[in-house]
Design an enzyme around this catalytic site. Structure first.
Site, short mmCIF file in Angstrom:
data_model
loop_
_atom_site.label_atom_id
_atom_site.label_comp_id
_atom_site.label_asym_id
_atom_site.label_seq_id
_atom_site.Cartn_x
_atom_site.Cartn_y
_atom_site.Cartn_z
N ARG A 82 -55.35 -33.82 7.28
CA ARG A 82 -54.02 -33.39 6.83
C ARG A 82 -53.06 -33.25 8.03
NH1 ARG A 82 -51.74 -31.61 1.70
NH2 ARG A 82 -49.71 -30.81 2.31
N THR A 125 -35.51 -27.62 -2.49
CA THR A 125 -34.98 -27.07 -3.72
C THR A 125 -36.15 -26.69 -4.63
OG1 THR A 125 -33.62 -27.51 -5.66
CG2 THR A 125 -34.58 -29.42 -4.60
N HIS A 126 -36.05 -25.48 -5.20
CA HIS A 126 -37.13 -24.96 -6.02
C HIS A 126 -36.58 -24.53 -7.38
CE1 HIS A 126 -40.91 -23.20 -7.08
NE2 HIS A 126 -40.34 -22.03 -7.31
N ASP A 158 -39.97 -22.61 5.61
CA ASP A 158 -40.79 -22.03 6.68
C ASP A 158 -42.25 -22.32 6.35
OD1 ASP A 158 -41.56 -20.20 4.76
OD2 ASP A 158 -40.52 -18.49 5.67
N GLY A 160 -44.45 -20.65 4.77
CA GLY A 160 -44.96 -20.13 3.52
C GLY A 160 -44.65 -21.04 2.34
C1 GAR Z 1 -37.00 -30.29 -9.10
O1 GAR Z 1 -36.79 -29.41 -10.17
C2 GAR Z 1 -37.48 -29.54 -7.88
O2 GAR Z 1 -36.94 -28.26 -7.77
C3 GAR Z 1 -38.95 -29.46 -8.15
O3 GAR Z 1 -39.27 -30.74 -8.62
C4 GAR Z 1 -38.17 -31.22 -9.37
C5 GAR Z 1 -37.88 -32.63 -8.92
O4 GAR Z 1 -37.04 -33.27 -9.82
N1 GAR Z 1 -39.65 -29.08 -6.97
C6 GAR Z 1 -40.63 -28.20 -6.98
O5 GAR Z 1 -41.08 -27.70 -7.99
C7 GAR Z 1 -41.19 -27.87 -5.61
N2 GAR Z 1 -41.91 -26.65 -5.65
P1 GAR Z 1 -36.44 -34.71 -9.48
O6 GAR Z 1 -37.62 -35.58 -9.02
O7 GAR Z 1 -35.89 -35.20 -10.77
O8 GAR Z 1 -35.41 -34.54 -8.42
#
Ligand code: GAR
Length: 217
Positions: A82, A125-126, A158, A160
């Site tokens: 990894r 983005t979460h 970060d 985490g």
């Molecule tokens: C988004 O909602 C993003 O926040 C999420 O994956 C989706 C991607 O959508 N990410 C996570 O859950 C990361 N923990 P997309 O491929 O249509 O842009």
């Protein structure tokens, strides 16, 4: 723009040249598409130098290819460890000399080598209001918990899991009858606007991070 540290700052460039960014994806790439569309306007001030992925055959890569953006794929399973994958990712992203790296649905955690290189200028983005519901299933977990309001968070990554300094958040209501899919789609509508707005402002004007407080210039 230069990078920000936990106590440092990022400055916008002074020329009219658009700021290069690299976007990392693992899936359908609707957030990437929003950035591609925004970048078509020179006033947005951002150029997507490359789109990287951890897997082949995803719509996110197809969106980049249709837009004429260079792409690369680095699969974890193609590396002995990894750590070596993480180093290769850092090296490949570095080759585009990005002002900012954007995880837009990239379902891999960045490791030490990547964060050493891009810490303070790697945003993610979460689909939940951090620090609630971290991890891979933000919308599903919020729905299962029974919250009435969830949302999306843009944060500086970060070490985490979804714990980094928060750039911006948008609340999104949970409505009766929501499924994971309907809720996630409502969140993603808010997420795309938030991402486009913040990435543009961070690149054009810079930002500071002081003791977890992110301030956009
Ligand atoms: C988004 O909602 C993003 O926040 C999420 O994956 C989706 C991607 O959508 N990410 C996570 O859950 C990361 N923990 P997309 O491929 O249509 O842009």
């Amino acid at each position: 723009m230069t990078s920000a540290s936990d106590t440092g700052s990022a400055r916008a460039g002074t020329s009219g040249t658009p700021h290069p960014i690299v976007v990392l994806v693992s899936g359908t790439g609707t957030n990437l598409q929003a950035l591609i569309d925004a970048s078509a306007d020179p006033a947005y001030g951002v150029r997507i130098a490359a789109v990287g992925a951890d897997r082949d055959g995803i719509e996110g890569l197809a969106r980049a290819e249709r837009a004429g953006i260079p792409t690369f794929v680095l699969r974890v399973t193609d590396f002995p460890t990894r750590e070596e994958w993480d180093q290769a990712l850092a090296d490949r992203v570095s080759s585009y000399d990005p002002a900012l790296v954007v995880s837009a649905g990239f379902m891999k955690l960045a490791g030490e080598a990547f964060l050493d290189r891009f810490g303070g200028r790697y945003v993610n983005t979460h689909p939940a209001l951090c620090p609630s519901f971290p991890g891979m299933h933000g919308a599903r977990d919020a729905l299962a918990y029974g919250v009435k309001v969830t949302g999306c968070t843009l944060f500086v990554v970060d070490a985490g899991i979804d714990t980094g300094p928060i750039v911006a958040q948008v609340p999104v209501p949970v409505v009766d009858g929501d499924t994971e899919e309907s809720l996630h789609e409502r969140i993603k509508t808010a997420e795309r606007s938030l991402l486009v707005d913040c990435v543009g402002r961070m690149c054009r004007h810079g930002f500071t991070i002081t003791q977890r407080k992110v301030t956009l210039a």
